[in-house]
Design a protein around this motif. Structure first.
Motif, PDB file in Angstrom:
ATOM      1  N   THR A 192       9.170  11.085   8.922  1.00 42.59           N
ATOM      2  CA  THR A 192      10.617  10.972   9.114  1.00 42.59           C
ATOM      3  C   THR A 192      11.393  11.857   8.148  1.00 42.59           C
ATOM      4  O   THR A 192      12.542  12.215   8.418  1.00 42.59           O
ATOM      5  CB  THR A 192      11.077   9.510   8.928  1.00 42.59           C
ATOM      6  N   GLY A 193      10.774  12.194   7.017  1.00 42.12           N
ATOM      7  CA  GLY A 193      11.473  12.979   6.005  1.00 42.12           C
ATOM      8  C   GLY A 193      12.475  12.176   5.220  1.00 42.12           C
ATOM      9  O   GLY A 193      13.278  12.724   4.449  1.00 42.12           O
ATOM     10  N   ASN A 194      12.435  10.854   5.368  1.00 44.65           N
ATOM     11  CA  ASN A 194      13.373   9.971   4.660  1.00 44.65           C
ATOM     12  C   ASN A 194      12.602   9.178   3.608  1.00 44.65           C
ATOM     13  O   ASN A 194      11.864   8.253   3.927  1.00 44.65           O
ATOM     14  CB  ASN A 194      14.038   9.027   5.660  1.00 44.65           C
ATOM     15  N   PHE A 195      12.796   9.552   2.340  1.00 48.21           N
ATOM     16  CA  PHE A 195      12.089   8.890   1.254  1.00 48.21           C
ATOM     17  C   PHE A 195      12.999   7.973   0.441  1.00 48.21           C
ATOM     18  O   PHE A 195      12.701   7.639  -0.698  1.00 48.21           O
ATOM     19  CB  PHE A 195      11.467   9.938   0.322  1.00 48.21           C
ATOM     20  N   THR A 196      14.094   7.551   1.055  1.00 47.58           N
ATOM     21  CA  THR A 196      15.107   6.770   0.344  1.00 47.58           C
ATOM     22  C   THR A 196      14.541   5.508  -0.283  1.00 47.58           C
ATOM     23  O   THR A 196      14.861   5.161  -1.415  1.00 47.58           O
ATOM     24  CB  THR A 196      16.258   6.399   1.297  1.00 47.58           C
ATOM     25  N   THR A 197      13.701   4.794   0.454  1.00 47.17           N
ATOM     26  CA  THR A 197      13.178   3.522  -0.052  1.00 47.17           C
ATOM     27  C   THR A 197      11.694   3.587  -0.420  1.00 47.17           C
ATOM     28  O   THR A 197      11.075   2.548  -0.648  1.00 47.17           O
ATOM     29  CB  THR A 197      13.380   2.407   0.994  1.00 47.17           C
ATOM     30  N   LEU A 198      11.130   4.788  -0.503  1.00 42.75           N
ATOM     31  CA  LEU A 198       9.706   4.892  -0.841  1.00 42.75           C
ATOM     32  C   LEU A 198       9.421   4.288  -2.207  1.00 42.75           C
ATOM     33  O   LEU A 198       8.345   3.722  -2.420  1.00 42.75           O
ATOM     34  CB  LEU A 198       9.265   6.351  -0.800  1.00 42.75           C
ATOM     35  N   TRP A 199      10.394   4.388  -3.118  1.00 44.30           N
ATOM     36  CA  TRP A 199      10.167   3.850  -4.465  1.00 44.30           C
ATOM     37  C   TRP A 199       9.872   2.351  -4.429  1.00 44.30           C
ATOM     38  O   TRP A 199       9.136   1.834  -5.287  1.00 44.30           O
ATOM     39  CB  TRP A 199      11.387   4.131  -5.359  1.00 44.30           C
ATOM     40  N   VAL A 200      10.427   1.651  -3.453  1.00 45.94           N
ATOM     41  CA  VAL A 200      10.162   0.215  -3.319  1.00 45.94           C
ATOM     42  C   VAL A 200       8.671  -0.034  -3.158  1.00 45.94           C
ATOM     43  O   VAL A 200       8.103  -0.972  -3.744  1.00 45.94           O
ATOM     44  CB  VAL A 200      10.930  -0.360  -2.108  1.00 45.94           C
ATOM     45  N   ASN A 257       0.848  -1.190   0.000  1.00 50.34           N
ATOM     46  CA  ASN A 257       0.000   0.000   0.000  1.00 50.34           C
ATOM     47  C   ASN A 257       0.891   1.251   0.000  1.00 50.34           C
ATOM     48  O   ASN A 257       1.481   1.588   1.030  1.00 50.34           O
ATOM     49  CB  ASN A 257      -0.894  -0.025   1.237  1.00 50.34           C
ATOM     50  N   PRO A 258       0.987   1.950  -1.140  1.00 56.06           N
ATOM     51  CA  PRO A 258       1.820   3.155  -1.189  1.00 56.06           C
ATOM     52  C   PRO A 258       1.434   4.203  -0.153  1.00 56.06           C
ATOM     53  O   PRO A 258       2.310   4.901   0.375  1.00 56.06           O
ATOM     54  CB  PRO A 258       1.594   3.669  -2.619  1.00 56.06           C
ATOM     55  N   ALA A 259       0.139   4.335   0.147  1.00 61.31           N
ATOM     56  CA  ALA A 259      -0.289   5.327   1.139  1.00 61.31           C
ATOM     57  C   ALA A 259       0.211   4.952   2.524  1.00 61.31           C
ATOM     58  O   ALA A 259       0.682   5.816   3.281  1.00 61.31           O
ATOM     59  CB  ALA A 259      -1.813   5.450   1.137  1.00 61.31           C
ATOM     60  N   ARG A 260       0.120   3.670   2.869  1.00 62.29           N
ATOM     61  CA  ARG A 260       0.571   3.220   4.189  1.00 62.29           C
ATOM     62  C   ARG A 260       2.061   3.503   4.378  1.00 62.29           C
ATOM     63  O   ARG A 260       2.520   3.844   5.463  1.00 62.29           O
ATOM     64  CB  ARG A 260       0.277   1.719   4.348  1.00 62.29           C
ATOM     65  N   SER A 261       2.855   3.353   3.299  1.00 63.31           N
ATOM     66  CA  SER A 261       4.287   3.618   3.386  1.00 63.31           C
ATOM     67  C   SER A 261       4.598   5.103   3.335  1.00 63.31           C
ATOM     68  O   SER A 261       5.560   5.565   3.961  1.00 63.31           O
ATOM     69  CB  SER A 261       5.016   2.899   2.235  1.00 63.31           C
ATOM     70  N   PHE A 262       3.788   5.858   2.595  1.00 71.01           N
ATOM     71  CA  PHE A 262       4.033   7.292   2.436  1.00 71.01           C
ATOM     72  C   PHE A 262       3.888   8.058   3.748  1.00 71.01           C
ATOM     73  O   PHE A 262       4.703   8.936   4.056  1.00 71.01           O
ATOM     74  CB  PHE A 262       3.071   7.859   1.387  1.00 71.01           C
ATOM     75  N   GLY A 263       2.853   7.762   4.526  1.00 70.90           N
ATOM     76  CA  GLY A 263       2.582   8.519   5.750  1.00 70.90           C
ATOM     77  C   GLY A 263       3.751   8.563   6.715  1.00 70.90           C
ATOM     78  O   GLY A 263       4.247   9.652   7.054  1.00 70.90           O
ATOM     79  N   PRO A 264       4.250   7.414   7.161  1.00 72.35           N
ATOM     80  CA  PRO A 264       5.383   7.438   8.094  1.00 72.35           C
ATOM     81  C   PRO A 264       6.654   8.044   7.502  1.00 72.35           C
ATOM     82  O   PRO A 264       7.417   8.701   8.210  1.00 72.35           O
ATOM     83  CB  PRO A 264       5.588   5.949   8.423  1.00 72.35           C
ATOM     84  N   GLU A 265       6.888   7.832   6.209  1.00 67.48           N
ATOM     85  CA  GLU A 265       8.102   8.395   5.606  1.00 67.48           C
ATOM     86  C   GLU A 265       8.001   9.915   5.496  1.00 67.48           C
ATOM     87  O   GLU A 265       9.019  10.613   5.523  1.00 67.48           O
ATOM     88  CB  GLU A 265       8.364   7.750   4.243  1.00 67.48           C
ATOM     89  N   LEU A 266       6.786  10.428   5.383  1.00 66.24           N
ATOM     90  CA  LEU A 266       6.605  11.871   5.385  1.00 66.24           C
ATOM     91  C   LEU A 266       6.994  12.445   6.744  1.00 66.24           C
ATOM     92  O   LEU A 266       7.593  13.516   6.833  1.00 66.24           O
ATOM     93  CB  LEU A 266       5.146  12.211   5.067  1.00 66.24           C
TER      94      LEU A 266
END
Length: 265
Positions: free
Chosen positions: A220-228, A209-218
């Motif tokens: 932390t400000g760390n989007f290094t692995t969001l593309w995964v 779920n891209p949304a589930r991963s996007f929220g916490p990374e937003l």
């Protein structure tokens, strides 16, 4: 303009040869004045899902394992089931951008509604993550889904694709005219989320779920692995849509549209 069933007139009214129930259905879901209700349902549902999914990880880290891995992976599955049962009739309870996209590819959901649904899901996930930050503060990865230390990003991406393939196949199957199982479809989706987390959580976090991963990374400000968690789920979704076509032919049945769009708002 073509509506839900491809059976509306140019001004959006239902075709006169349709039954009363079909006319009401088409007219209701072509009426964008009610769209804010569906969008809020998606926002609120995704908020609850991420609150539990990310929150379980944060609390487990903070309390040094008090929650336990079994409960940590089961909680999101149970929450998915509860949300579908409570909000599914309003918006379809997609809770996940790739589910919305899959329904659109199957012609069970209008493409014009996809951007609004995806935006609502991302906003709901962000609100949940910032709520957790406000209440609990920063802890560990703040509930983010990240590849496990024993695995590389390509392994995590492949696992996310396979997991999403199974999830979307389960959702489309439960929503199809031939396999529609009504309210128990919530159990099918919830059980799959929990089972996926049990075996694949250590590899990728079993986001699907891209949304589930996007929220916490937003947060932390760390989007290094969001593309995964964008590439994997999108690839899995496209494969699931292709398999659904092979198994069931084109979408567009009334039962599938009811599942994708809800039955009332």
């Amino acid at each position: 303009m073509t509506g839900v069933d491809g059976a509306t007139l140019a001004d959006g009214r239902a075709h006169p040869e349709m039954s009363f129930r079909e006319r009401a259905y088409v007219t209701q879901f072509n009426n964008l004045r009610h769209e804010w209700v569906r969008l809020f349902a998606e926002l609120f549902g995704t908020f609850l899902l991420v609150l539990v999914a990310a929150g379980a990880g944060i609390v487990n880290t903070t309390t040094h394992g008090t929650v336990g891995r079994l409960a940590e992976v089961a909680a999101p599955g149970v929450m998915v089931m509860v949300i579908i049962l409570s909000l599914g009739a309003i918006s379809g309870a997609h809770l996940n951008p790739v589910v919305t996209i899959a329904f659109a590819f199957r012609t069970d959901f209008q493409w014009r509604r996809v951007p609004g649904y995806v935006a609502a899901q991302l906003l709901g996930a962000a609100c949940a993550s910032f709520t957790l930050l406000l209440i609990l503060g920063h802890h560990g990865a703040d509930g983010a889904t990240i590849p496990g230390p024993e695995f590389n990003v390509w392994q995590a991406t492949t696992v996310e694709a396979l997991l999403t393939l199974g999830l979307v196949t389960t959702i489309l199957g439960a929503a199809s005219g031939a396999q529609n199982i009504g309210a128990p479809s919530a159990l099918a989706a919830g059980a799959y989320v929990a089972l996926a987390g049990l075996w694949a959580g250590p590899v990728s976090g079993a986001s699907m779920n891209p949304a589930r991963s996007f929220g916490p990374e937003l947060v932390t400000g760390n989007f290094t692995t969001l593309w995964v968690y964008l590439v994997g789920p999108l690839v899995g979704t496209l494969l699931a849509v292709g398999i659904a076509y092979l198994l069931r032919g084109p979408g567009g049945s009334t039962a599938a549209k009811n599942a994708a769009q809800g039955t009332g708002s």
